[in-house]
Design an enzyme around this catalytic site. Sequence first.
Site, PDB file in Angstrom:
ATOM      1  N   ASP A 168      60.255  48.397  27.749  1.00 51.50           N
ATOM      2  CA  ASP A 168      61.682  48.168  27.474  1.00 51.50           C
ATOM      3  C   ASP A 168      62.224  49.144  26.430  1.00 51.50           C
ATOM      4  OD1 ASP A 168      62.099  46.231  29.353  1.00 51.50           O
ATOM      5  OD2 ASP A 168      62.002  44.537  27.984  1.00 51.50           O
TER       6      ASP A 168
ATOM      7  N   THR B  17      59.961  37.351  33.754  1.00 51.74           N
ATOM      8  CA  THR B  17      60.715  36.592  32.820  1.00 51.74           C
ATOM      9  C   THR B  17      61.054  35.221  33.368  1.00 51.74           C
ATOM     10  OG1 THR B  17      61.572  38.641  32.066  1.00 51.74           O
ATOM     11  CG2 THR B  17      62.869  36.710  31.513  1.00 51.74           C
TER      12      THR B  17
ATOM     13  N   ARG C 178      60.517  38.203  19.891  1.00 54.21           N
ATOM     14  CA  ARG C 178      60.285  39.409  20.680  1.00 54.21           C
ATOM     15  C   ARG C 178      59.015  40.105  20.202  1.00 54.21           C
ATOM     16  NH1 ARG C 178      61.753  41.564  25.531  1.00 54.21           N
ATOM     17  NH2 ARG C 178      62.532  43.695  25.424  1.00 54.21           N
TER      18      ARG C 178
HETATM   19  O1  DON Z   1      63.589  41.767  27.870  1.00 55.62           O
HETATM   20  C1  DON Z   1      63.981  42.214  28.936  1.00 55.62           C
HETATM   21  O2  DON Z   1      65.130  42.518  29.145  1.00 55.62           O
HETATM   22  C2  DON Z   1      62.980  42.368  30.068  1.00 55.62           C
HETATM   23  N1  DON Z   1      61.669  42.534  29.533  1.00 55.62           N
HETATM   24  C3  DON Z   1      63.090  41.204  30.969  1.00 55.62           C
HETATM   25  C4  DON Z   1      62.163  41.318  32.145  1.00 55.62           C
HETATM   26  C5  DON Z   1      62.533  40.485  33.284  1.00 55.62           C
HETATM   27  O3  DON Z   1      63.531  39.801  33.292  1.00 55.62           O
HETATM   28  C6  DON Z   1      61.628  40.545  34.452  1.00 55.62           C
HETATM   29  N2  DON Z   1      62.123  39.722  35.503  1.00 55.62           N
HETATM   30  N3  DON Z   1      62.412  40.022  36.577  1.00 55.62           N
END
Ligand code: DON
Length: 587
Positions: free
Chosen positions: A441, A399, A114
């Site tokens: 986030d 993602t 991360r």
């Molecule tokens: O880590 C996470 O939960 C988000 N940054 C994920 C982002 C994501 O899934 C974007 N897709 N639609």
Amino acid sequence: MNKGMTMGGKGRSTRMPGPGRWMGLLLGAILLASPWWAAVDGAAAGPRGAVATVHPEATRAGIEAMKAGGNAVDATVAAALMLGVVDGHNSGLGGGCFILARLADGRALAIDGRETAPALATRDLYLRDGRVDGRLSQHGVLAAGVPGELAALAHLATNFGRLPLAWSLERAARVAEKGFVPGRAYQGRVRATHEELAWAPADAPEFAEFRRIWAMPSGRGRWRLKQPELAATYRSVASGGVQSFYQGPMARRAVDFTSRHGGLMREEDWSGYRPRLRQPVRTTYRGHEIVGFPPPSSGGVHVGQILGMLERLDLRAMGEDSPEMVHVVVEAMKRAFADRALWLGDPDHVRVPQGLLSKDYLDARAAGIDAGRSTDVRGAGEPPSATVDVFESERWRHTTHFSAVDAEGNWVACTATVNTSFGSKVVVPGTGLVLNNEMDDFAAAPGVPNYFGLVGSEANAVAGGKRPLSSMSPTVVLRDGRPVLVVGAAGGPTIISQAVLAIIRVVDFGHGPREALKGRRFHHQWRPDEVVLERSWGPRMAEALRSRGHAVRWVDSLGATQAVGVGVGGTLEAASDPRVEGLGATW
Ligand code: DON
């Protein structure tokens, strides 16, 4: 077609017999006449290895890694690096990832790649005149955390793979150099991102590279997107090693550029970046073991919580996709997401209680579920021993997900992201590197929703060196000690719901991975207090939920799940979500 690769078209599953068999040759000869992926876009079954990703080119890279003598770990690394080229709006070296693996020797790994907040980041970073300015955490240099994907992949490849990292880097660099034809989804994301940036002056230097590289011609035609600078970046890592990325010219270029435009990253942030090795979260569900990703992902905890609350209810008796089933699953989701908003954060900075997963606690949380009515969940619960029994950390003692499995018994799940499409939209000039916007986030202020509408608390406040809370949920499911499913998804907080729904459809309703992914989806994340329904449910489900007191919001399609698992016939199935242009393949 790649000789020996096995495929199943949409809506069917074809298992090719071993090499040399006449049927395989015949099918191979037919498929040779067309591009190999043309015959494959659903799932496939086969014994030696299986890969499912959102892009055929990445699935092919994964399968080829295994054919070149690699294992599922190498397939994962090859697919990840290829996705950074052909699916760069979702993930890449400028972003982060979580890797969950159940190795052939029984070990379970959780590698945390991360992003981290720059050391200079402070909790009020995104406040202007006392109010959160969401643009700052979503676009531009302040939105980016220090990337972690490469460090995590390198750790995986070096310790558990067979092929050198350079093999996969070069394989992907060739595609970056030669170019590829972006599909509909890719082009749509490029267009949408250009529109999203309309607020920024057309000559804003931090977005200039984005606009240059992704200036797609309008109109039809098989235009190829070439990324020579990204190819050079991959090759420089292949020859100079991962340290050349974190301590060498790449880090310097990224830091020079971002600091010139008001960013906080320093070279020490890059050189100090390390992937963290964490203990996977282990829970059970109806006799299955569920291995999930621990904090700073909220995935493992909440997939475990939702299933834990549902375990005491008989979903099969309610009927698959019945309003009764959807209602109780929604109620369990609500409670889990309420806990997420208060308790979850980076375990290196805050104490995340393990008690969130205790049977007694989940019993108490589930006791409030009313089978006939939506309940008003005011907030998080009080798990036992909340300050003592915490997830281990070094301090306190848009993602993509892909899955790969090999015949030796290595099962690997990786979810990787730059967060929203093209991350911060900042591309470090001359490198092709898209910097993430994972800083969004974090909870920029308590109770203020982020891009995904998620709220958070102190536990997920911004701090230097901290990792923002994630919903990414790479998960392995075992029955009788043997893996039967490896699954994960893209789609922000809906990732958690997607993983839960895939598991329920396999465990409770007996589907193989491919059927499980076809199932209609829904999601609830506590705030906003609404059920998100895929349009395919139709008005009757919406009415049934409204009559129980739920607000309903429609979406055309919810998320993208990729899975590999044991199908109903006992063979390995690689399943790519029919909602996206991905590919599941075996060989
Ligand atoms: O880590 C996470 O939960 C988000 N940054 C994920 C982002 C994501 O899934 C974007 N897709 N639609």
